[in-house]
Design a protein around this motif. Sequence first.
Motif, PDB file in Angstrom:
ATOM      1  N   UNK A 196      24.958 -27.213  29.886  1.00  0.00           N
ATOM      2  CA  UNK A 196      26.026 -26.816  30.805  1.00  0.00           C
ATOM      3  C   UNK A 196      26.605 -28.050  31.491  1.00  0.00           C
ATOM      4  N   UNK A 197      25.736 -29.003  31.837  1.00  0.00           N
ATOM      5  CA  UNK A 197      26.202 -30.249  32.436  1.00  0.00           C
ATOM      6  C   UNK A 197      27.086 -31.029  31.494  1.00  0.00           C
ATOM      7  N   UNK A 198      26.717 -31.053  30.214  1.00  0.00           N
ATOM      8  CA  UNK A 198      27.540 -31.713  29.198  1.00  0.00           C
ATOM      9  C   UNK A 198      28.900 -31.026  29.114  1.00  0.00           C
ATOM     10  N   UNK A 199      28.884 -29.696  29.060  1.00  0.00           N
ATOM     11  CA  UNK A 199      30.113 -28.913  28.961  1.00  0.00           C
ATOM     12  C   UNK A 199      31.036 -29.174  30.148  1.00  0.00           C
ATOM     13  N   UNK A 200      30.478 -29.177  31.341  1.00  0.00           N
ATOM     14  CA  UNK A 200      31.279 -29.417  32.545  1.00  0.00           C
ATOM     15  C   UNK A 200      31.885 -30.817  32.539  1.00  0.00           C
ATOM     16  N   UNK A 201      31.097 -31.797  32.106  1.00  0.00           N
ATOM     17  CA  UNK A 201      31.585 -33.182  32.080  1.00  0.00           C
ATOM     18  C   UNK A 201      32.721 -33.337  31.074  1.00  0.00           C
ATOM     19  N   UNK A 202      32.577 -32.752  29.898  1.00  0.00           N
ATOM     20  CA  UNK A 202      33.628 -32.864  28.889  1.00  0.00           C
ATOM     21  C   UNK A 202      34.903 -32.146  29.331  1.00  0.00           C
ATOM     22  N   UNK A 203      34.743 -31.061  30.087  1.00  0.00           N
ATOM     23  CA  UNK A 203      35.923 -30.317  30.536  1.00  0.00           C
ATOM     24  C   UNK A 203      36.721 -31.074  31.589  1.00  0.00           C
ATOM     25  N   UNK A 204      36.163 -32.156  32.110  1.00  0.00           N
ATOM     26  CA  UNK A 204      36.917 -32.997  33.051  1.00  0.00           C
ATOM     27  C   UNK A 204      38.168 -33.584  32.403  1.00  0.00           C
TER      28      UNK A 204
END
Length: 271
Positions: A196-204
């Motif tokens: 989820x942390x990876x997903x949130x970071x990429x969505x930046x």
Amino acid sequence: MISLSLKKIAKIINGNLYGSDLIINHIVIDTKKVVPDCLFIALIGKKFDAHIFIKDAISQGCSAVITQKKIKYCISYIVVKNTSMALGQIASWIRKITNAKILAITGSCGKTSVKEMTASILAQNGKTISTTGNLNNNIGVPITLLKLTLEHQYGVIELGANQPGEIFYTSNISQPEVVLINNIYYAHLKGFKSLIGVSNAKSEIFSGLKNHGTVVINLDSHHLSSWKKKIQKKNILYFSIKKKNSVTFFLVILKFIDMVLLLQYIHPLEQ
């Protein structure tokens, strides 16, 4: 790079200019890449402080320096609070005054290969720049954008990250017309903690997307639903290996190079 005077640069980065005004045609952060009459930016990292190399940069022919403190050398220089931020501010200003269309790419894996293929395709249609090697961080992205000129039509910028906030910064500097998230997998978990942390970071990457820009998403990605609020008012194209009727990434590139007549009949999948 677009030529800038030191006075203009000082205004862009909110710095104080000491010495004579000069025209700058080249900016470097590495003394090994100093060329005559260039501007050297003394960056400070976790393990280094390039201020100790200012003397070397001057001896090799640089004509001006951006620094975080006053220096005693007989050379024009600009003092700022943060030289890394100054680098980004100059790159952002140059990006904004060019007409180049920027495609920003991120993802857990494969983004460098996609970047190289995309840049190769776009180069057939117009003058194109792209990030070289793995220079996809808060230093590499600005360095790439500094290479933009008024003749460039396209830029393919790879955005990488090891921790939250990095892609937010580089995306807002790049101000892309199109953003692509190649995929989401377990990577750099020391900084991101979880998938989820990876997903949130990429969505930046969505944060810097221009108004009326286009989002290109791998329909097979994890946590796709968590991005809906961020992209609900954007143009969206999906591609997929597993699902039928999704557009291919190559058709997305055709759209990017203004082949609108071909793509106007292709409708993105509804989620």
